[in-house]
Design a protein around this motif. Structure first.
Motif, PDB file in Angstrom:
ATOM      1  N   GLY A 133      80.715  77.709   9.723  1.00 23.47           N
ATOM      2  CA  GLY A 133      81.429  77.491   8.474  1.00 23.47           C
ATOM      3  C   GLY A 133      81.023  78.323   7.268  1.00 23.47           C
ATOM      4  O   GLY A 133      81.513  78.079   6.176  1.00 23.47           O
ATOM      5  N   ALA A 136      84.513  81.988   6.438  1.00 18.82           N
ATOM      6  CA  ALA A 136      85.794  81.468   6.916  1.00 18.82           C
ATOM      7  C   ALA A 136      86.745  82.591   7.313  1.00 18.82           C
ATOM      8  O   ALA A 136      87.494  82.458   8.278  1.00 18.82           O
ATOM      9  CB  ALA A 136      86.441  80.583   5.858  1.00 18.82           C
ATOM     10  N   ASP A 137      86.716  83.694   6.564  1.00 20.54           N
ATOM     11  CA  ASP A 137      87.575  84.834   6.902  1.00 20.54           C
ATOM     12  C   ASP A 137      86.714  85.964   7.452  1.00 20.54           C
ATOM     13  O   ASP A 137      86.429  86.943   6.755  1.00 20.54           O
ATOM     14  CB  ASP A 137      88.348  85.296   5.661  1.00 20.54           C
ATOM     15  N   LEU A 168      84.600  82.013  21.402  1.00 20.51           N
ATOM     16  CA  LEU A 168      85.510  80.862  21.383  1.00 20.51           C
ATOM     17  C   LEU A 168      86.940  81.356  21.149  1.00 20.51           C
ATOM     18  O   LEU A 168      87.230  81.980  20.128  1.00 20.51           O
ATOM     19  CB  LEU A 168      85.094  79.884  20.279  1.00 20.51           C
ATOM     20  N   SER A 169      87.821  81.092  22.110  1.00 18.32           N
ATOM     21  CA  SER A 169      89.204  81.537  21.966  1.00 18.32           C
ATOM     22  C   SER A 169      90.153  80.534  22.629  1.00 18.32           C
ATOM     23  O   SER A 169      89.761  79.391  22.887  1.00 18.32           O
ATOM     24  CB  SER A 169      89.364  82.943  22.550  1.00 18.32           C
ATOM     25  N   THR A 181      90.059  87.573  17.488  1.00 19.08           N
ATOM     26  CA  THR A 181      89.268  87.431  18.722  1.00 19.08           C
ATOM     27  C   THR A 181      89.541  88.592  19.679  1.00 19.08           C
ATOM     28  O   THR A 181      88.641  89.001  20.405  1.00 19.08           O
ATOM     29  CB  THR A 181      89.536  86.077  19.439  1.00 19.08           C
ATOM     30  N   GLY A 216      83.842  81.460  10.947  1.00 15.90           N
ATOM     31  CA  GLY A 216      83.366  80.208  10.367  1.00 15.90           C
ATOM     32  C   GLY A 216      84.430  79.127  10.258  1.00 15.90           C
ATOM     33  O   GLY A 216      84.114  77.932  10.321  1.00 15.90           O
ATOM     34  N   PHE A 217      85.681  79.517  10.122  1.00 18.19           N
ATOM     35  CA  PHE A 217      86.752  78.522  10.033  1.00 18.19           C
ATOM     36  C   PHE A 217      86.906  77.816  11.379  1.00 18.19           C
ATOM     37  O   PHE A 217      86.859  76.584  11.468  1.00 18.19           O
ATOM     38  CB  PHE A 217      88.078  79.195   9.628  1.00 18.19           C
ATOM     39  N   THR A 218      87.056  78.616  12.429  1.00 13.91           N
ATOM     40  CA  THR A 218      87.243  78.054  13.766  1.00 13.91           C
ATOM     41  C   THR A 218      86.028  77.223  14.183  1.00 13.91           C
ATOM     42  O   THR A 218      86.172  76.119  14.728  1.00 13.91           O
ATOM     43  CB  THR A 218      87.463  79.189  14.786  1.00 13.91           C
ATOM     44  N   ASN A 220      83.873  75.682  12.326  1.00 14.85           N
ATOM     45  CA  ASN A 220      83.784  74.443  11.571  1.00 14.85           C
ATOM     46  C   ASN A 220      84.775  73.409  12.097  1.00 14.85           C
ATOM     47  O   ASN A 220      84.434  72.239  12.279  1.00 14.85           O
ATOM     48  CB  ASN A 220      84.039  74.739  10.089  1.00 14.85           C
ATOM     49  N   VAL A 221      86.009  73.848  12.352  1.00 15.46           N
ATOM     50  CA  VAL A 221      87.013  72.926  12.892  1.00 15.46           C
ATOM     51  C   VAL A 221      86.563  72.398  14.255  1.00 15.46           C
ATOM     52  O   VAL A 221      86.630  71.192  14.520  1.00 15.46           O
ATOM     53  CB  VAL A 221      88.394  73.619  13.006  1.00 15.46           C
ATOM     54  N   ALA A 222      86.071  73.290  15.111  1.00 15.97           N
ATOM     55  CA  ALA A 222      85.665  72.881  16.460  1.00 15.97           C
ATOM     56  C   ALA A 222      84.506  71.892  16.400  1.00 15.97           C
ATOM     57  O   ALA A 222      84.526  70.843  17.050  1.00 15.97           O
ATOM     58  CB  ALA A 222      85.283  74.099  17.293  1.00 15.97           C
ATOM     59  N   LYS A 224      83.472  69.965  13.896  1.00 13.32           N
ATOM     60  CA  LYS A 224      83.836  68.673  13.308  1.00 13.32           C
ATOM     61  C   LYS A 224      84.744  67.885  14.246  1.00 13.32           C
ATOM     62  O   LYS A 224      84.687  66.653  14.284  1.00 13.32           O
ATOM     63  CB  LYS A 224      84.500  68.875  11.948  1.00 13.32           C
ATOM     64  N   THR A 225      85.590  68.581  14.992  1.00 11.13           N
ATOM     65  CA  THR A 225      86.439  67.889  15.969  1.00 11.13           C
ATOM     66  C   THR A 225      85.570  67.241  17.036  1.00 11.13           C
ATOM     67  O   THR A 225      85.781  66.081  17.420  1.00 11.13           O
ATOM     68  CB  THR A 225      87.432  68.878  16.610  1.00 11.13           C
TER      69      THR A 225
ATOM     70  N   ILE B 170      88.783  73.181   6.547  1.00  8.22           N
ATOM     71  CA  ILE B 170      87.341  72.976   6.685  1.00  8.22           C
ATOM     72  C   ILE B 170      86.751  72.284   5.459  1.00  8.22           C
ATOM     73  O   ILE B 170      85.581  72.476   5.120  1.00  8.22           O
ATOM     74  CB  ILE B 170      86.613  74.300   6.959  1.00  8.22           C
ATOM     75  N   GLY B 201      88.423  68.539  10.865  1.00  2.29           N
ATOM     76  CA  GLY B 201      88.471  68.303  12.305  1.00  2.29           C
ATOM     77  C   GLY B 201      87.991  66.925  12.721  1.00  2.29           C
ATOM     78  O   GLY B 201      88.488  66.350  13.690  1.00  2.29           O
ATOM     79  N   ASN B 202      87.037  66.365  11.969  1.00  6.82           N
ATOM     80  CA  ASN B 202      86.505  65.062  12.392  1.00  6.82           C
ATOM     81  C   ASN B 202      87.493  63.919  12.178  1.00  6.82           C
ATOM     82  O   ASN B 202      87.268  62.811  12.647  1.00  6.82           O
ATOM     83  CB  ASN B 202      85.166  64.757  11.710  1.00  6.82           C
ATOM     84  N   PHE B 217      96.208  79.143  16.911  1.00  4.68           N
ATOM     85  CA  PHE B 217      94.846  79.380  17.405  1.00  4.68           C
ATOM     86  C   PHE B 217      93.972  78.176  17.080  1.00  4.68           C
ATOM     87  O   PHE B 217      93.337  77.594  17.955  1.00  4.68           O
ATOM     88  CB  PHE B 217      94.277  80.655  16.766  1.00  4.68           C
ATOM     89  N   THR B 225      89.035  71.120  22.194  1.00  6.66           N
ATOM     90  CA  THR B 225      87.711  70.572  21.889  1.00  6.66           C
ATOM     91  C   THR B 225      87.752  69.050  21.988  1.00  6.66           C
ATOM     92  O   THR B 225      86.860  68.415  22.559  1.00  6.66           O
ATOM     93  CB  THR B 225      87.266  71.007  20.480  1.00  6.66           C
TER      94      THR B 225
END
Lengths: 336, 336
Positions: A133, A136-137, A168-169, A181, A216-218, A220-222, A224-225, B170, B201-202, B217, B225
């Motif tokens: 995280g 992010a870009d 991670l893709s 990616t 960092g965006f992906t 963080n989402v992953a 937290k998910t 995020i 995500g959480n 994506f 996940t």
């Protein structure tokens, strides 16, 4: 000499008292937490650096760092840059911690962008996800560098020889993904890393890899998910179990098993992530960190100091980057 | 008239026999699955359209569609475009299904990019995530349109009035995210949607929202996940439970509770996602779909036909888009 850990008492969703309690619980003959927080805060005997003002969760990072130089967050981070602390722990605004770190601790020479490295308790043992995280870009060359940082981290801290690196893709095939990616895949393939190709989100816990790289965006989402799913699932299980007498009895019997599982997968057990790529050690904890999470975050920071993560990255990273630049002809030109 | 569902027998990780078994299980007096697959395949009495060749998981979508026009995947998709089937189910190469759909079924007039809508069994009831993987490099205006499509879907299919729409990012604050989510946030805020801001995500399972929008994506990584975490956690629980006699007895007692939980959260129960934004109905199933998942995917397709999702989007979408263009002054110029 005890390891000094600056602890930001403010920011996030919890009371400063929780931060102090967590820091206190982590105090040992080797670890000395120092509280950065407002006057009047009872630090229970821990050293207290009195600060003024607070960075809010919705403050813009650059504004917060410039406009609130005496806030607990900025002062705690600066303590590392000034040599007054060996590491800092903050559960505050991540963007502001990052901005303060870039200003007061500064990047390692060869680093384009910092990345947050989080250890994931996968089914096959710990692996590291970077970036969780900070950036992010991210550009492809940043993702490549996260691969180097994560790989060095896995070697030095997790003790893994020749760590496997995965991207991670959204498909295992090299041609699956988004433009970032696809480009990062090409750079990683051409590098000296032990790159094993793409992995998908469903393999985060079950995958046989050591380092998972992403923007960092992906990340963080992953992450937290993953955390949210663990939480929802264990809550739902509790709900299902308490619905019937049969379930209640069964629930009592499997209680210890569930506790072991929760303690493995609960993010509070990990405490947080390392912000890597800087000249000093920064640990970023969840905004929702309980005292237990802060305790573990302080321990995480102390372990990072013990492993001399920053020193090892400072030595190993330039070698790898140069080596990789040679083999891929990227040299300075890709610096983003 | 029975609803005719074209079922692609090839692609993905499983044997065509599994596809046939799943289709057969979904056959009713109202639903007629038709198998698209190679000669010699035993379709157990189901109608069989004999096809030639197979789209591989690593085939490039455009090449596959042009180079393998008689493959099971392309023929099954084309059946919908040609009016020979009411919907199609494929567990094959998602990119190829998308490419074949764009060519043979075509987009609805006002649609920029299709999005995959998946129903998530959240703690508060079903909500829809869009896009789960069709448009990996989405632009802000695509994400806005996913919001419209998801919102119409939630209204018409899930029966939710004035659905709440959230943007997967995020941080909950509007200024948290990457450039795409920052721009999408602005468009969503200015639209006629009931936009509730960012979610993290959480909150995928625990959040109080009805529609979760994101680029393909991010949505794919998040969804996989979630699925992988459920799978790993239930496996780990099983492992922990069978380690001791006490655990084994407890495990037997909570068995029904775990089964209920798994059946709620198992992606095989959902069967797949709808590829929305086309002039015909396409259901994308997991590559790893078992016969049980295929059975549910065929049922999902039949329900989609019953709800006339395509017709409802065709009517409602242009109205919303025009309305939103007026209020945000975006009109045709942002078409990506």
């Amino acid at each position: 000499m005890r390891v000094r850990i600056a602890v930001d008492a403010l920011g996030g969703d919890r009371d400063p008292v929780e931060r102090v309690a967590g820091a206190l619980a982590a105090e040992t003959s080797e670890v000395q937490p120092v509280i950065y927080g407002p006057a009047g805060l009872d630090t229970c005997g821990l050293d207290h650096v009195v600060t003024h003002g607070m960075v809010e969760m919705d403050d813009k990072p650059a504004d917060a760092v410039r406009g609130k130089p005496d806030s607990s967050l900025v002062r705690a981070v600066r303590a590392v840059g000034d040599g007054n602390a060996d590491a800092v722990v903050s559960a505050g605004n991540t963007g502001a911690v990052l901005a303060a770190s870039l200003l007061h601790i500064r990047r390692l020479e060869s680093v384009f962008r910092p990345g947050i490295a989080v250890v994931i308790p996968s089914d096959h043992g710990p692996c590291v996800l970077i970036d969780a995280g900070a950036t992010a870009d991210a550009k492809p060359e940043h993702v490549l560098q996260f691969g180097f940082m994560g790989s060095i981290f896995a070697e030095e801290v997790l003790g893994i020889e020749r760590p496997r690196v995965s991207l991670l893709s959204i498909g295992e095939e090299p041609e699956k993904g988004n433009q970032l990616t696809l480009d990062a895949h090409a750079l990683l393939s051409a590098s000296s890393l032990r790159f094993e190709g793409n992995m998908e989100g469903n393999a985060l816990l079950s995958g046989e890899t050591d380092v998972i790289v992403c923007d960092g965006f992906t990340g963080n989402v992953a992450l937290k998910t993953l955390e949210g799913t663990v939480h929802s699932l264990l809550s739902a299980l509790r709900g299902e179990i308490t619905e019937t007498t049969r379930g209640k009895v069964g629930g009592l019997l499997i209680g210890p098993a569930v506790t072991r599982l929760r303690s493995r997968l609960d993010p509070e057990t990990t405490g947080g992530g390392y912000l890597l790529g800087l000249r000093g050690l920064v640990v970023i904890a969840h905004g929702s960190s309980s005292r237990y999470a802060i305790e573990n975050a302080v321990r995480l920071a102390a372990r990072g100091v013990g492993h001399d993560i920053v020193g090892r990255l400072a030595v190993a990273l330039p070698e790898r980057v140069v080596e990789s630049s040679r083999s891929t002809n990227l040299s300075g030109t890709t610096r983003g």
